[in-house]
Scaffold this motif. Structure first.
Motif, mmCIF file in Angstrom:
data_model
loop_
_atom_site.group_PDB
_atom_site.id
_atom_site.type_symbol
_atom_site.label_atom_id
_atom_site.label_comp_id
_atom_site.label_asym_id
_atom_site.label_seq_id
_atom_site.Cartn_x
_atom_site.Cartn_y
_atom_site.Cartn_z
ATOM 1 N N LEU A 1 0.935 -1.081 -0.330
ATOM 2 C CA LEU A 1 -0.258 0.115 -0.064
ATOM 3 C C LEU A 1 0.653 1.236 0.137
ATOM 4 C CD1 LEU A 1 -2.829 -1.100 2.457
ATOM 5 C CD2 LEU A 1 -2.593 -1.177 0.529
ATOM 6 N N CYS B 1 1.427 3.934 -1.696
ATOM 7 C CA CYS B 1 0.673 4.710 -1.820
ATOM 8 C C CYS B 1 0.298 5.935 -1.169
ATOM 9 C CB CYS B 1 -0.948 5.108 -3.036
ATOM 10 S SG CYS B 1 -2.090 4.051 -2.124
ATOM 11 N N LEU B 2 -0.047 4.809 0.692
ATOM 12 C CA LEU B 2 -0.361 5.814 1.546
ATOM 13 C C LEU B 2 1.086 6.511 2.474
ATOM 14 C CD1 LEU B 2 -2.481 3.302 3.537
ATOM 15 C CD2 LEU B 2 -3.190 5.245 1.756
ATOM 16 N N GLY C 1 0.397 11.229 0.229
ATOM 17 C CA GLY C 1 0.658 10.248 1.811
ATOM 18 C C GLY C 1 1.644 10.459 2.502
ATOM 19 N N MET D 1 1.057 12.026 6.584
ATOM 20 C CA MET D 1 1.290 11.103 7.337
ATOM 21 C C MET D 1 2.190 12.454 8.227
ATOM 22 S SD MET D 1 2.482 7.499 7.322
ATOM 23 C CE MET D 1 3.447 7.307 6.047
ATOM 24 N N GLY E 1 2.434 0.640 4.115
ATOM 25 C CA GLY E 1 0.917 1.711 3.320
ATOM 26 C C GLY E 1 -0.251 0.716 4.988
ATOM 27 N N LEU F 1 -1.372 2.569 8.070
ATOM 28 C CA LEU F 1 -3.551 2.794 8.874
ATOM 29 C C LEU F 1 -3.341 2.191 10.147
ATOM 30 C CD1 LEU F 1 -5.059 0.599 5.790
ATOM 31 C CD2 LEU F 1 -5.055 3.579 6.262
ATOM 32 N N THR G 1 -2.547 5.476 12.363
ATOM 33 C CA THR G 1 -4.125 6.309 12.230
ATOM 34 C C THR G 1 -5.154 6.112 13.205
ATOM 35 O OG1 THR G 1 -3.274 6.614 9.935
ATOM 36 C CG2 THR G 1 -5.206 7.160 10.149
#
Length: 198
Positions: A123, A125-126, A131, A135, A175, A179, A182
């Protein structure tokens, strides 16, 4: 924002920190920063998170706020697209006794090996491009909340865990870890807000 010499695993990060202490009795923060790569925004955030949740150290009044300032200074430079990290002399000139540094690095070896087994680039792209900047903004929000966290018992541990996870996500380009970080951030901020209101 990554240099070829910057660490890509937790094990590499710890090895480079240990190497920065060779031949010294006291290790300046500047040496540690140089060892992990002067463009390594992730390792700085990761280390700030680790120190915040470390027993005894992170519980010292003022330490979470100081580390929050380091994160704001560091990631603020990322947002302004600086290619290297600058820290004030009063921070970069601070020294850590080599014995304590090596002891901490040794203690982290086993968790580092575990994290290296379960993390990998995914992932992405995060953790790249926009991204990465999202962050950085979330980490700055956590860092700015550190003074409030010092008023709410145990909440600084949540903030430290979030910063550690974000730093790890940047280092290993994972990524999924971003998550999780987050989620930890959301839960920590909810806990602080609820505690202060009550």
């Amino acid at each position: 924002m990554r240099d070829d010499n910057d660490p890509t695993t937790m094990q590499q990060l710890l090895d480079q920190i240990r190497a920065s202490s060779e031949g010294l009795e006291h290790v300046p923060v500047a040496n540690i920063l140089e060892a992990v790569g002067e463009r390594s925004f992730g390792p700085v955030v990761l280390l700030a998170g680790l120190i915040t949740i470390a027993p005894l150290i992170g519980d010292i009044p003022g330490v979470p706020t100081l580390l929050g300032m380091v994160v704001v200074l560091t990631l603020g430079q990322l947002l302004f697209r600086r290619h290297s990290i600058w820290l004030p002399g009063w921070i970069s000139g601070r020294q850590v006794p080599r014995g304590k540094l090596v002891k901490g690095v040794d203690w982290l070896q086993r968790p580092a090996r575990f994290l290296d087994r379960i993390t990998k680039p995914r992932l992405t792209c995060l953790v790249n491009g926009p991204g990465l900047y999202v962050m950085a903004l979330i980490c700055i929000a956590v860092a700015l909340a550190m003074p409030a966290m010092e008023l709410v018992p145990f909440s600084a541990n949540g903030g430290g865990a979030a910063l550690m996870a974000f730093g790890l996500a940047i280092v290993v380009r994972d990524g999924l870890v971003a998550l999780i970080a987050t989620t930890i951030t959301g839960l920590t901020l909810w806990f602080i807000t609820s505690s202060l209101i009550l």
